[in-house]
Design a protein around this motif. Structure first.
Motif, PDB file in Angstrom:
ATOM      1  N   PHE A 180      85.062  76.846  63.470  1.00  0.00           N
ATOM      2  CA  PHE A 180      84.647  78.068  62.773  1.00  0.00           C
ATOM      3  C   PHE A 180      84.328  77.772  61.310  1.00  0.00           C
ATOM      4  N   TYR A 181      85.169  76.980  60.665  1.00  0.00           N
ATOM      5  CA  TYR A 181      84.899  76.611  59.271  1.00  0.00           C
ATOM      6  C   TYR A 181      83.574  75.855  59.157  1.00  0.00           C
ATOM      7  N   ALA A 182      83.307  74.975  60.113  1.00  0.00           N
ATOM      8  CA  ALA A 182      82.058  74.212  60.084  1.00  0.00           C
ATOM      9  C   ALA A 182      80.847  75.134  60.201  1.00  0.00           C
ATOM     10  N   ALA A 183      80.966  76.168  61.008  1.00  0.00           N
ATOM     11  CA  ALA A 183      79.844  77.091  61.226  1.00  0.00           C
ATOM     12  C   ALA A 183      79.736  78.156  60.145  1.00  0.00           C
ATOM     13  N   PHE A 184      80.816  78.427  59.433  1.00  0.00           N
ATOM     14  CA  PHE A 184      80.867  79.580  58.538  1.00  0.00           C
ATOM     15  C   PHE A 184      79.754  79.613  57.485  1.00  0.00           C
ATOM     16  N   PRO A 185      79.463  78.526  56.759  1.00  0.00           N
ATOM     17  CA  PRO A 185      78.403  78.616  55.753  1.00  0.00           C
ATOM     18  C   PRO A 185      77.055  79.034  56.335  1.00  0.00           C
ATOM     19  N   PHE A 186      76.761  78.590  57.546  1.00  0.00           N
ATOM     20  CA  PHE A 186      75.475  78.911  58.163  1.00  0.00           C
ATOM     21  C   PHE A 186      75.434  80.370  58.614  1.00  0.00           C
ATOM     22  N   VAL A 187      76.561  80.882  59.087  1.00  0.00           N
ATOM     23  CA  VAL A 187      76.622  82.300  59.449  1.00  0.00           C
ATOM     24  C   VAL A 187      76.447  83.166  58.204  1.00  0.00           C
ATOM     25  N   VAL A 188      77.071  82.760  57.106  1.00  0.00           N
ATOM     26  CA  VAL A 188      76.946  83.512  55.846  1.00  0.00           C
ATOM     27  C   VAL A 188      75.495  83.535  55.370  1.00  0.00           C
ATOM     28  N   LEU A 189      74.843  82.386  55.385  1.00  0.00           N
ATOM     29  CA  LEU A 189      73.450  82.333  54.937  1.00  0.00           C
ATOM     30  C   LEU A 189      72.549  83.174  55.843  1.00  0.00           C
ATOM     31  N   PHE A 190      72.821  83.143  57.123  1.00  0.00           N
ATOM     32  CA  PHE A 190      72.057  83.950  58.073  1.00  0.00           C
ATOM     33  C   PHE A 190      72.261  85.444  57.782  1.00  0.00           C
ATOM     34  N   ALA A 191      73.506  85.830  57.501  1.00  0.00           N
ATOM     35  CA  ALA A 191      73.815  87.229  57.205  1.00  0.00           C
ATOM     36  C   ALA A 191      73.178  87.679  55.894  1.00  0.00           C
ATOM     37  N   ARG A 192      73.111  86.785  54.928  1.00  0.00           N
ATOM     38  CA  ARG A 192      72.455  87.138  53.664  1.00  0.00           C
ATOM     39  C   ARG A 192      70.969  87.409  53.871  1.00  0.00           C
ATOM     40  N   ARG A 193      70.406  86.774  54.864  1.00  0.00           N
ATOM     41  CA  ARG A 193      68.962  86.920  55.093  1.00  0.00           C
ATOM     42  C   ARG A 193      68.639  88.190  55.881  1.00  0.00           C
ATOM     43  N   ILE A 194      69.424  88.480  56.933  1.00  0.00           N
ATOM     44  CA  ILE A 194      69.041  89.596  57.810  1.00  0.00           C
ATOM     45  C   ILE A 194      70.079  90.709  57.862  1.00  0.00           C
ATOM     46  N   GLY A 195      71.186  90.547  57.148  1.00  0.00           N
ATOM     47  CA  GLY A 195      72.231  91.573  57.174  1.00  0.00           C
ATOM     48  C   GLY A 195      73.345  91.217  58.152  1.00  0.00           C
ATOM     49  N   TRP A 196      74.553  91.726  57.860  1.00  0.00           N
ATOM     50  CA  TRP A 196      75.714  91.343  58.650  1.00  0.00           C
ATOM     51  C   TRP A 196      75.653  91.879  60.089  1.00  0.00           C
ATOM     52  N   LEU A 197      75.209  93.098  60.275  1.00  0.00           N
ATOM     53  CA  LEU A 197      75.187  93.662  61.624  1.00  0.00           C
ATOM     54  C   LEU A 197      74.233  92.889  62.538  1.00  0.00           C
ATOM     55  N   ALA A 198      73.048  92.615  62.035  1.00  0.00           N
ATOM     56  CA  ALA A 198      72.072  91.868  62.838  1.00  0.00           C
ATOM     57  C   ALA A 198      72.525  90.434  63.048  1.00  0.00           C
ATOM     58  N   ALA A 199      73.055  89.814  61.994  1.00  0.00           N
ATOM     59  CA  ALA A 199      73.497  88.417  62.110  1.00  0.00           C
ATOM     60  C   ALA A 199      74.638  88.281  63.104  1.00  0.00           C
ATOM     61  N   ALA A 200      75.613  89.181  63.020  1.00  0.00           N
ATOM     62  CA  ALA A 200      76.746  89.112  63.955  1.00  0.00           C
ATOM     63  C   ALA A 200      76.275  89.290  65.389  1.00  0.00           C
ATOM     64  N   SER A 201      75.336  90.197  65.599  1.00  0.00           N
ATOM     65  CA  SER A 201      74.813  90.412  66.953  1.00  0.00           C
ATOM     66  C   SER A 201      74.103  89.172  67.477  1.00  0.00           C
ATOM     67  N   CYS A 202      73.282  88.549  66.632  1.00  0.00           N
ATOM     68  CA  CYS A 202      72.535  87.359  67.060  1.00  0.00           C
ATOM     69  C   CYS A 202      73.462  86.185  67.340  1.00  0.00           C
ATOM     70  N   VAL A 203      74.426  85.961  66.451  1.00  0.00           N
ATOM     71  CA  VAL A 203      75.353  84.841  66.646  1.00  0.00           C
ATOM     72  C   VAL A 203      76.186  85.066  67.905  1.00  0.00           C
ATOM     73  N   ALA A 204      76.608  86.301  68.144  1.00  0.00           N
ATOM     74  CA  ALA A 204      77.373  86.591  69.361  1.00  0.00           C
ATOM     75  C   ALA A 204      76.551  86.313  70.613  1.00  0.00           C
ATOM     76  N   MET A 205      75.280  86.670  70.591  1.00  0.00           N
ATOM     77  CA  MET A 205      74.423  86.404  71.750  1.00  0.00           C
ATOM     78  C   MET A 205      74.255  84.907  71.969  1.00  0.00           C
ATOM     79  N   LEU A 206      74.128  84.139  70.878  1.00  0.00           N
ATOM     80  CA  LEU A 206      74.052  82.681  71.020  1.00  0.00           C
ATOM     81  C   LEU A 206      75.333  82.126  71.627  1.00  0.00           C
ATOM     82  N   ALA A 207      76.476  82.660  71.188  1.00  0.00           N
ATOM     83  CA  ALA A 207      77.756  82.191  71.722  1.00  0.00           C
ATOM     84  C   ALA A 207      77.871  82.503  73.207  1.00  0.00           C
ATOM     85  N   VAL A 208      77.493  83.714  73.603  1.00  0.00           N
ATOM     86  CA  VAL A 208      77.543  84.077  75.019  1.00  0.00           C
ATOM     87  C   VAL A 208      76.598  83.190  75.829  1.00  0.00           C
ATOM     88  N   GLY A 209      75.433  82.908  75.280  1.00  0.00           N
ATOM     89  CA  GLY A 209      74.505  82.016  75.968  1.00  0.00           C
ATOM     90  C   GLY A 209      75.086  80.629  76.158  1.00  0.00           C
TER      91      GLY A 209
END
Length: 382
Positions: free
Chosen positions: A160-189
């Motif tokens: 999680f720590y390794a992934a965290f900076p990339f999730v933060v940068l993604f959220a800064r670009r598209i917003g937390w709600l959209a970023a969390a949804s996209c990352v969750a879908m990638l995880a489920v995939g």
């Protein structure tokens, strides 16, 4: 707000929950919810996701997270936050593994539980040690559950720590709600792909299996004035049926835990959450929170021998509930407090003091499966 006091109490409760749950497993006693230590780990995961975003918000005005050196600083801080105590106890656990396995065979045979795989206890090979020193074990099913410690969650945390900076940068670009949804879908995939390839982990140590829980905690911290959409998405993420038991009880408890943490952070204006937050931030709960990491790591080293001692001394002469009490309250709790104190004292001591502290964690030979009727409760054999 640089500190949220109630988090200490929540961390302490999570560690105590795991401790009580494992006491029940090792003594054959069971109570619903309390006897599910995985729910305590889920609470830890919520808190970890929350704290990483909370700390990011505190630092973002003076740290540019677009720069890789900021990521490196974050990773180094987190590595040294977890590793000193873990590496000490990892060494002890691998050295004590054979004695602990003898205790576990006695326990599982007595309570009628399936026997644990011996590799989890007796593999003191250099390869196993190296996999755990590098935290790579959580990525490999054969190594993800291969020590007597409950350290599968540490490998998960490091991913999680390794992934965290990339999730933060993604959220800064598209917003937390959209970023969390996209990352969750990638995880489920990723989880679906693992299942298709017939790759199974004995514990959910692979990040994709628990990313939705981390994201739920992150959304608690990211929620601004419009709190309801963040809470609803976090609850939806927590309900994704991967990475753990999927029965109704687990689903309901996970959702309730999420709402409680959200309320303690965002609804302090209500009297109920304000009083609860004050209690969780009080000195006893602060002390429990400070000990939580050490308790979480060390408790199985203590409880195996204590449960084996209780079984060897009394056997079927007492009920599982009565057997649970000395394991949790008397010998288990007292020895656990001494061990945690010694381990944490060793963090700031010199080399000789560290050796002495490690020696005092396990001061006597183990009784385990070879115990007679004596009342000693030592932990490992010399």
């Amino acid at each position: 707000m640089a500190r949220i006091e109630c988090l200490d109490g929540l961390r302490g409760i999570a560690a105590l929950w795991v401790l009580v749950g494992h006491c029940m497993i090792l003594t054959g006693f069971f109570l619903p919810i309390l006897g599910q230590p995985d729910l305590g780990v889920d609470l830890f995961i919520y808190l970890s996701g929350f704290l990483m975003v909370f700390q990011y918000d505190l630092r973002k005005s003076r740290e540019d997270w677009r720069k890789p050196d900021v990521w490196m600083g974050f990773w180094v801080r987190r590595f040294f936050r977890l590793s000193p105590v873990y590496f000490l106890l990892l060494t002890v656990a691998l050295l004590a593994g054979r004695a602990m396995y003898a205790d576990r065979v006695l326990i599982d045979t007595f309570v009628g539980a399936p026997l644990q795989m011996p590799e989890r206890y007796i593999d003191a090979s250099a390869a196993n040690f190296l996999m755990h020193l590098t935290y790579a074990f959580g990525l490999v099913p054969g190594y993800s559950y291969r020590t007597p410690l409950p350290d599968w969650s540490l490998g998960l945390e490091m991913q999680f720590y390794a992934a965290f900076p990339f999730v933060v940068l993604f959220a800064r670009r598209i917003g937390w709600l959209a970023a969390a949804s996209c990352v969750a879908m990638l995880a489920v995939g990723a989880v679906v792909a693992l299942k298709a390839m017939q790759i199974a982990f004995p514990m959910p140590s692979f990040l994709a299996l628990k990313m939705h829980m981390f994201l739920a905690g992150m959304l608690i911290a990211a929620a601004g004035k419009q709190k309801v959409p963040y809470l609803l998405l976090a609850m939806g993420l927590a309900a994704i049926p991967i990475g753990g038991q999927r029965d109704v009880l687990h689903l309901v408890v996970r959702e309730l835990l999420l709402i409680i943490v959200f309320g303690l952070i965002h609804w302090r204006s209500t009297s109920l959450f304000d009083r609860a937050s004050a209690v969780l931030g009080s000195p006893p709960f602060h002390w429990l929170g400070e000990l939580s990491y050490g308790v979480y790591l060390i408790h199985l080293l203590i409880l195996h021998a204590v449960a084996a001692w209780a079984i060897a001394r009394w056997g079927h002469g007492i009920s599982s509930a009565v057997r649970f009490l000395p394991c949790f309250r008397d010998r288990g709790a007292c020895r656990l407090c001494r061990c945690v104190r010694n381990v944490f004292a060793a963090r700031t001591a010199g080399p000789e003091a560290r050796k002495e502290a490690a020696r005092h964690v396990f001061p006597a030979p183990a009784c385990g499966a070879n115990a007679g009727g004596g009342d000693r409760c030592p932990l490992i054999s010399r």
